[in-house]
Write a protein that holds these residues in place. Sequence first.
Motif, PDB file in Angstrom:
ATOM      1  N   GLN A 109      35.364  23.924  38.168  1.00  0.00           N
ATOM      2  CA  GLN A 109      36.625  23.868  38.922  1.00  0.00           C
ATOM      3  C   GLN A 109      36.954  22.465  39.402  1.00  0.00           C
ATOM      4  O   GLN A 109      38.105  22.034  39.352  1.00  0.00           O
ATOM      5  CB  GLN A 109      36.550  24.861  40.095  1.00  0.00           C
ATOM      6  CG  GLN A 109      36.641  26.272  39.573  1.00  0.00           C
ATOM      7  CD  GLN A 109      36.370  27.389  40.550  1.00  0.00           C
ATOM      8  OE1 GLN A 109      36.669  28.527  40.249  1.00  0.00           O
ATOM      9  NE2 GLN A 109      35.798  27.090  41.689  1.00  0.00           N
TER      10      GLN A 109
ATOM     11  N   PHE B 158      40.095  36.097  38.834  1.00  0.00           N
ATOM     12  CA  PHE B 158      40.843  35.170  39.695  1.00  0.00           C
ATOM     13  C   PHE B 158      41.811  35.951  40.580  1.00  0.00           C
ATOM     14  O   PHE B 158      42.417  36.924  40.122  1.00  0.00           O
ATOM     15  CB  PHE B 158      41.660  34.191  38.832  1.00  0.00           C
ATOM     16  CG  PHE B 158      40.811  33.337  37.933  1.00  0.00           C
ATOM     17  CD1 PHE B 158      40.274  32.145  38.380  1.00  0.00           C
ATOM     18  CD2 PHE B 158      40.533  33.753  36.635  1.00  0.00           C
ATOM     19  CE1 PHE B 158      39.478  31.359  37.552  1.00  0.00           C
ATOM     20  CE2 PHE B 158      39.742  32.982  35.794  1.00  0.00           C
ATOM     21  CZ  PHE B 158      39.213  31.780  36.252  1.00  0.00           C
TER      22      PHE B 158
ATOM     23  N   THR C  37      37.927  32.684  43.048  1.00  0.00           N
ATOM     24  CA  THR C  37      37.332  33.037  41.748  1.00  0.00           C
ATOM     25  C   THR C  37      36.064  33.829  42.009  1.00  0.00           C
ATOM     26  O   THR C  37      35.188  33.389  42.761  1.00  0.00           O
ATOM     27  CB  THR C  37      36.973  31.764  40.943  1.00  0.00           C
ATOM     28  OG1 THR C  37      38.078  30.863  40.972  1.00  0.00           O
ATOM     29  CG2 THR C  37      36.658  32.119  39.493  1.00  0.00           C
TER      30      THR C  37
ATOM     31  N   VAL D 233      43.165  29.763  45.446  1.00  0.00           N
ATOM     32  CA  VAL D 233      42.709  30.612  44.346  1.00  0.00           C
ATOM     33  C   VAL D 233      41.260  31.018  44.625  1.00  0.00           C
ATOM     34  O   VAL D 233      40.404  30.159  44.861  1.00  0.00           O
ATOM     35  CB  VAL D 233      42.774  29.865  42.991  1.00  0.00           C
ATOM     36  CG1 VAL D 233      42.357  30.797  41.856  1.00  0.00           C
ATOM     37  CG2 VAL D 233      44.163  29.300  42.741  1.00  0.00           C
TER      38      VAL D 233
ATOM     39  N   LYS E 111      42.695  28.437  35.329  1.00  0.00           N
ATOM     40  CA  LYS E 111      42.053  29.707  34.949  1.00  0.00           C
ATOM     41  C   LYS E 111      41.445  29.603  33.556  1.00  0.00           C
ATOM     42  O   LYS E 111      40.328  30.056  33.323  1.00  0.00           O
ATOM     43  CB  LYS E 111      43.093  30.837  34.943  1.00  0.00           C
ATOM     44  CG  LYS E 111      43.561  31.270  36.298  1.00  0.00           C
ATOM     45  CD  LYS E 111      44.442  32.494  36.087  1.00  0.00           C
ATOM     46  CE  LYS E 111      45.050  33.003  37.337  1.00  0.00           C
ATOM     47  NZ  LYS E 111      46.095  34.008  37.071  1.00  0.00           N
TER      48      LYS E 111
ATOM     49  N   GLN F 129      37.444  29.721  33.062  1.00  0.00           N
ATOM     50  CA  GLN F 129      36.911  30.909  32.371  1.00  0.00           C
ATOM     51  C   GLN F 129      36.043  30.490  31.174  1.00  0.00           C
ATOM     52  O   GLN F 129      34.935  30.996  31.001  1.00  0.00           O
ATOM     53  CB  GLN F 129      38.064  31.811  31.910  1.00  0.00           C
ATOM     54  CG  GLN F 129      37.596  32.880  30.943  1.00  0.00           C
ATOM     55  CD  GLN F 129      38.326  34.203  31.123  1.00  0.00           C
ATOM     56  OE1 GLN F 129      39.224  34.328  31.971  1.00  0.00           O
ATOM     57  NE2 GLN F 129      37.948  35.198  30.353  1.00  0.00           N
TER      58      GLN F 129
END
Length: 392
Positions: free
Chosen positions: A325, A375, A210, A208, A358, A362
Amino acid sequence: MGNKMIERFQHYFPGNNDGIRVFFAPGRVNLIGEHTDYNGGYVLPAALTLGTYMAVRPRQDRQFNFFSESFPNQPVSFSTQNVNFESDDPWGNYPKGVVNELLKMGMKIAGADVYYSGNIPNAAGLSSSASIGMVTAFGLTQMSGEQLPIKDLAKLIQKVENDFIGVSTGIMDQFAVGFGKKDQALFLNCRTLEYEKVPLELGDYQLVITNTNKSRGLADSKYNERRTECEQGLKEIQKVKKNIQSLGELTIDEFRNLQDNIKDSDVLRRVRHVVTENERVKLARKVLKKGDVAIFGDLMKQSHESLRDDYEVTGLELDALFNAQKEVRGCVGTRMTGAGFGGCTVSIVLSEAVPEFKKQVQEKYEQETGFVPSFYICEAGDGVKELKEVMV
Ligand code: GLA
């Protein structure tokens, strides 16, 4: 995205379809090995499936016309007699620099109409510049009939970036967008340019990316500053270890024995980052080959910490993402990727935990910085290529 490229090209550059060809070059994400490339060290990037598409039709009148969907109000036109860097042009200098290099090499390119469409976020540390450089260099050389090896194209676009644009980048990005392969990462020795493809088999995990959505501001001048600090560190080490050509050759033990020769404490920390990061890349290659995602993830976190504390290229936004994260359950590894000072992080996250990842990231990130992150779930994709299928 690559669909209908010819139709879109025709709409902007009316004329016949004869001779129009379509090419693609990806962006890249670096999994580990940051700021090691210009120190003759190791890197482990992967090409993305996001990238830059280019439709091109040759001209014979020594005129180049470039249009990019990302900058629709800033088309670029010039003749081969007049290939100059324009300081207020946000994108055209990359393809222009490529034409400049190709002409200097004596390549026979008599002009072209070129239409770009891309989906790599700009200035996000995902190599949109290497991507447009590579697709242009590959496409124009293929059109001219004088094909160059990808390695030479990678060096050529690095030269454009260094000499025409004025950023002293290493070779990682250019190599990754040239040699990338689907589902594989690239373990590259930046000193010898030998490389190995390492399968990126993440099982139940996903990559992922970001985006901090903070544009990189001072990135270029800070980048050049870090390079100079590394050169200074190398000079001091060379006073006592004469046969060394680059910091990438130093082992951790050698560094420990020699570190007192570096007087400036900032320079010392920069060198420590390069040496420890280089070791992490070598280890990362080993554990990735064994499919040990957890240890790979630990190495990513250590890499971020070293870039934050020793190399000082993270900053508030990247650190806020990192802190948020690493706390999410199912996120085994995370770090900033690319040059730093804004841009993106890359994380390894359990597929089923991605929605929660996510949501939590966020919330925390927005609270701390006021920016909303983006993302991208990504996969390793192929390097530069011609897209024959969109010709019909
Ligand atoms: C940028 C440069 C690369 C590399 C990274 C940092 O992406 O273009 O050459 O130095 O930063 O690892």
